[in-house]
Structure formats: structure tokens, C-alpha cells
Design an enzyme around this catalytic site. Structure first.
Site, PDB file in Angstrom:
ATOM      1  N   GLU A 285      32.814 -39.978   8.737  1.00 37.96           N
ATOM      2  CA  GLU A 285      33.347 -38.676   9.225  1.00 37.96           C
ATOM      3  C   GLU A 285      34.742 -38.819   9.824  1.00 37.96           C
ATOM      4  OE1 GLU A 285      29.869 -35.563  10.606  1.00 37.96           O
ATOM      5  OE2 GLU A 285      31.241 -36.426  12.018  1.00 37.96           O
ATOM      6  N   HIS A 306      17.106 -57.458  -3.539  1.00 39.02           N
ATOM      7  CA  HIS A 306      16.016 -57.414  -4.867  1.00 39.02           C
ATOM      8  C   HIS A 306      16.286 -55.947  -5.407  1.00 39.02           C
ATOM      9  CE1 HIS A 306      14.147 -61.059  -3.733  1.00 39.02           C
ATOM     10  NE2 HIS A 306      14.415 -60.919  -2.838  1.00 39.02           N
ATOM     11  N   LYS A 420      28.422 -25.294   5.696  1.00 36.46           N
ATOM     12  CA  LYS A 420      27.886 -24.294   6.615  1.00 36.46           C
ATOM     13  C   LYS A 420      28.201 -22.828   6.368  1.00 36.46           C
ATOM     14  CE  LYS A 420      27.903 -27.473  10.472  1.00 36.46           C
ATOM     15  NZ  LYS A 420      28.432 -27.824  11.936  1.00 36.46           N
TER      16      LYS A 420
HETATM   17  O1  PA5 Z   1      29.944 -35.976  14.768  1.00 40.31           O
HETATM   18  C1  PA5 Z   1      29.845 -34.702  14.834  1.00 40.31           C
HETATM   19  O2  PA5 Z   1      30.662 -34.042  15.331  1.00 40.31           O
HETATM   20  C2  PA5 Z   1      28.701 -33.969  14.128  1.00 40.31           C
HETATM   21  O3  PA5 Z   1      27.997 -35.081  13.254  1.00 40.31           O
HETATM   22  C3  PA5 Z   1      27.872 -33.387  15.135  1.00 40.31           C
HETATM   23  O4  PA5 Z   1      27.315 -34.270  15.845  1.00 40.31           O
HETATM   24  C4  PA5 Z   1      26.709 -32.552  14.278  1.00 40.31           C
HETATM   25  O5  PA5 Z   1      27.312 -31.871  13.413  1.00 40.31           O
HETATM   26  C5  PA5 Z   1      25.879 -31.774  15.442  1.00 40.31           C
HETATM   27  O6  PA5 Z   1      26.909 -30.924  16.082  1.00 40.31           O
HETATM   28  P1  PA5 Z   1      26.081 -30.530  17.405  1.00 40.31           P
HETATM   29  O7  PA5 Z   1      25.968 -31.445  18.433  1.00 40.31           O
HETATM   30  O8  PA5 Z   1      27.085 -29.518  17.875  1.00 40.31           O
HETATM   31  O9  PA5 Z   1      24.945 -29.553  17.034  1.00 40.31           O
END
Ligand code: PA5
Length: 445
Positions: A285, A306, A420
Site C-alpha cells: 500500500e 516444496h 469500494k
Molecule cells: O492501511 C490502511 O489505511 C487500510 O488498510 C485500512 O486500515 C483499512 O482499509 C481499514 O480501514 P478502517 O480502519 O478505516 O476501517
């Protein structure tokens, strides 16, 4: 102390690359330390191991003790950065079989990290009539997967304990002021913990997001934070000898620049599996944007030797490996002697499993390197809370440096929104009507 070693790296890249990268590394270091780079609003984690809110930290410990005393299970509801770190630490330090073990601490179930009806139903069944509590974690407070899961587990709590009793067992970790979860928690009077504004989800394991479930599992969170704070002091230093994050960020950047596109994180401890999942989110990310970034993958050795071993040895030369090595195992087992020696294994009799593992590690390092896969070794020391805290901070810091070296904002995740929006449109969420028609036409509906 954590150490980064480059295994015969001179056969892959010139030895002077660290000096060449140094001026840009210094700039990246400055951006992280002084909050002067892209996404600087989200660098609160850099100084967090020493500057965290002590009052809240005390409440985390008190809540953990309360849950331990009144619950046989804790249901942790969250996704992505709101769950992977906690699961990684609990499995790494307490075992992937934690829930099956005899112990004085509650079982921990992680839910709300997908949309599988069967997976959620199974946890509802496993809870049965046991006393339980819920820690619902969402920074935004609006993420669909955890919000849907929370409806189920809140309903089960209220059915079992009544509304007031359930309220004593719900702990919400979310934004300090905004979002649906915060509003709900305030209206219902649930205890809340804060995901700091300046800490993004994937950098939040050392906040209440990770610390509450980790503490409930009985992990020494003081030691975890101490290890992170020690690594914070190391990472403030400039120089490849002084700062292992510089060494790691530099080599992965150079390998990427010279053609590698995949980094495989490998560990010989199956308990590390969810730490690898956490690492994949952290790097994927943070760097995977603007058409660039190494693809982060992971393997569990020796099991995956393996299965994936063939590709790593002889497939397309895309990748390098980063091997996390822990020291001696806490529990030492020796290979038994068999007088008949029907399997011809008596040459190993009396040898420890660690000895066998370490020879396998060395043999694999040599084979993969000869096969054209560069190897970086992260020596993490004995597997304990303090060293894991240091490892977490080390990976976070290296990730920030790496993102800045790459020229991206390591703290945003604009790409996560795309699915989303489509999902909301297809589910018929108000406000998405036009998009719904367009998407349904594309799907041939
Ligand atoms: O790193 C991030 O920002 C994402 O992985 C969020 O943690 C994830 O989408 C969950 O978001 P939230 O904590 O707002 O529910």
C-alpha cells in the site's frame, strides 16, 4: 540488535551503490524525521514509541485485564491495517494455534476482514454460550466489512447480556472525533480508544489498534513498545553502519532500479505468517502507486520450498528474497535415534531441530543466490516481544524511506477506493445510482 546482511550481493550489483544513494537517503531521512515530505500529515508513527498517550496506554492495559477476567473470547473486528498487525504479533509470539492451547487468556477471533458468510457464521458458532467481548476497530468508522460484522456480534452480545451489559463489553477503536463508529460509541457509552489522526492504518499496530488485542493475548506490550523505542533511537541515526533501515531501504531500491519487480519475504517460522501479511500490506500500500513499486510476496520455508521453490530457483528472474531469521528456538527438540535406522536418518540423531533448520537456511541461501535470486537477511534476534517491537518499527521506518526514495507518497492509498465505489454502487448505496446503471451495463445485467 537487529542486523541487515547482504548475502553475496556483490555478484548482483556494484558495491558502491550505497554511496550513490546516500544524498537521496539523507533527504528521505529528513522528510521522515521532520515531516517535510509527501503525506507528512501521516508520520505520527515515527515518534510514537516515545510520545504515545500514557493515559490511554493505561486504559488499554485496564481494558485488557477486564476482558481477560470476564471473557473466554475476544472478537476483534477490523480489516487491513486495523487487524493484520495484531494478528501478526499474537500468532508470532503466542502461536498460530493460540486458540487451541490451554491458557489463562481468552481466545481471540479475528472477523470483519472479509465478506464470507461461512467464516463469520463459524465464529458465531464457536463462541456458543461463552462469555465474550468485542473490540471493533476502524479508523474511518465506515468500512463495510467490519461494520457488517459488528452488526452480527453486537446483536449476539445484546441478546446475551442486554443492551447495558453488552455496552460493558464493547470496546471501539476509532477516530477521536469523526465517523459513524465514534458517533455510535459516544451515543451508546462504549469505551473508546483512539487511532491517532497522524497514523495511517498500516502504521498503527503500536497504537490501541494493535495493543489492546495483543495485550488481551497476554503479550508484554511494555516490552513490545520498549523494542520499538530502541529501534526508533537507532533509526534516527544517519549512515549505513548505524542504521539498518538505511541498508535495507537502499538495497531494495537498488534491486528495483536494476530490474527486480518482486520482493519475497521469507521466514522459517510458520508463526510468522501473519507478520508477513502485515508486511505485505505495509509495503504494497505504501509503494504500489503511480505505476511503480516492488510487488511484495511472502513464503513460509521450508514448506514453500516444496511448492514455490521450483519457481524461485529456475523461473523468470523477477525477484529477490528478504529472509527474516530469528535466533535459537525457545523450545529445543532433538531428532530421535532409531536403532534400526530404516529411514537412514541416524546421521541427524541427537541434532537439534534448530541445527537442521539452520543448515536448510544456509543451503537455500546458496542455492537461490546461485539461481540468480539476490538475498537480504534480516537477523531479528531471539523471538520475543522486545525484538518484535524493534522489527515492526524497523520495517515501518524502512518503508517510509523506501517510498520517498521511490518518489511516491508512502502514506496514502488512493487505489483502495476504486473497488469500494463499485461495490457501493452495485449494492445500491444511496448516491451511487448513476454509477450503478453504468456498471450493470458493463456486467451485462
Ligand atoms: O492501511 C490502511 O489505511 C487500510 O488498510 C485500512 O486500515 C483499512 O482499509 C481499514 O480501514 P478502517 O480502519 O478505516 O476501517
Amino acid at each position: 540488535m537487529l542486523n541487515v546482511k547482504l548475502f553475496h550481493m556483490d555478484t548482483f550489483i556494484p558495491t558502491h551503490y550505497e554511496e550513490a544513494i546516500q544524498p537521496r537517503m539523507k533527504i528521505s531521512q529528513d522528510k521522515l524525521q521532520n515531516g517535510t515530505g509527501a503525506g507528512s500529515d501521516f508520520t505520527g508513527w515515527v515518534h510514537l514509541p516515545r510520545s504515545y498517550d500514557r493515559e490511554e496506554y493505561g486504559r488499554i492495559k485496564a481494558a485488557a485485564a477486564k476482558i481477560q477476567s470476564n471473557s473466554k473470547a475476544l472478537v476483534v473486528i477490523g480489516i487491513g491495517g486495523s487487524y493484520l498487525g495484531a494478528r501478526g504479533v499474537v500468532e508470532c509470539l503466542c502461536s498460530p494455534n493460540y486458540n487451541l492451547k490451554k491458557k489463562n487468556t481468552p481466545n481471540i477471533y479475528f472477523v470483519g476482514n472479509g465478506l464470507s458468510s461461512e467464516a463469520m457464521g463459524e465464529v458465531l458458532d464457536l463462541l456458543g454460550d461463552d462469555d465474550f467481548s468485542v473490540n471493533v476497530i476502524s479508523k474511518s468508522g465506515t468500512t463495510t466489512e467490519p461494520a457488517v460484522a459488528f452488526r452480527f456480534f453486537r446483536a449476539k452480545l445484546e441478546e446475551k447480556y442486554g443492551k447495558a451489559g453488552a455496552g460493558e463489553r464493547i470496546f471501539a477503536t476509532t477516530d477521536k472525533a469523526r465517523g459513524a463508529l465514534k458517533s455510535l460509541a459516544d451515543a451508546e457509552g462504549w469505551e473508546t480508544f483512539v487511532v491517532p489522526d497522524d497514523v495511517g492504518g498500516r502504521y498503527s499496530v503500536l497504537t490501541a489498534v494493535g495493543l489492546l488485542p495483543i495485550a488481551v493475548a497476554g503479550v508484554d506490550i511494555d516490552a513490545l513498545m520498549r523494542g520499538a523505542a530502541q529501534m526508533m533511537d537507532v533509526c534516527v541515526q544517519e549512515g549505513y553502519e548505524e542504521n539498518p533501515a538505511w541498508r535495507y531501504a537502499a538495497i531494495r531500491h537498488e534491486l528495483y532500479r536494476t530490474g527486480k519487480s518482486v520482493e519475497i519475504l521469507a521466514c522459517y517460522d510458520p508463526a510468522f505468517r501473519f507478520m508477513s501479511e502485515w508486511w505485505k500490506q505495509l509495503y504494497g500500500e505504501s509503494e504500489g502507486k503511480d505505476g511503480c513499486g516492488l510487488f511484495p510476496a511472502s513464503v513460509e520455508f521450508t514448506a514453500d520450498l516444496h511448492s514455490m521453490g521450483q519457481y524461485i530457483q529456475q523461473g523468470k528472474r523477477l525477484m529477490f528474497e528478504t529472509v527474516v531469521r530469528f535466533g535459537d528456538s525457545a523450545r529445543q527438540l532433538e531428532v530421535p535415534r532409531d536403532d534400526l535406522d530404516g529411514d537412514g536418518l541416524n546421521f541427524l540423531a541427537g541434532k537439534s531441530m534448530d541445527f537442521v533448520r539452520d543448515r536448510a537456511t544456509e543451503g537455500t541461501l546458496l542455492a537461490h543466490t546461485e539461481g540468480g535470486v539476490p538475498n537480504v537477511i534480516v537477523e531479528a534476534g531471539e523471538k520475543n516481544a522486545e525484538n518484535l517491537g524493534a522489527l515492526i518499527y524497523f520495517f515501518e521506518y524502512s518503508c517510509g524511506l523506501s517510498g520517498y526514495l521511490l518518489g511516491v507518497n508512502p502514506f496514502d492509498q488512493p487505489g483502495v477506493e476504486a473497488y469500494k465505489k463499485n461495490m457501493f454502487a452495485l449494492l445500491g448505496k444511496p448516491g451511487y445510482e448513476d454509477r450503478k446503471a453504468e456498471l450493470e451495463a458493463k456486467l451485462g445485467k
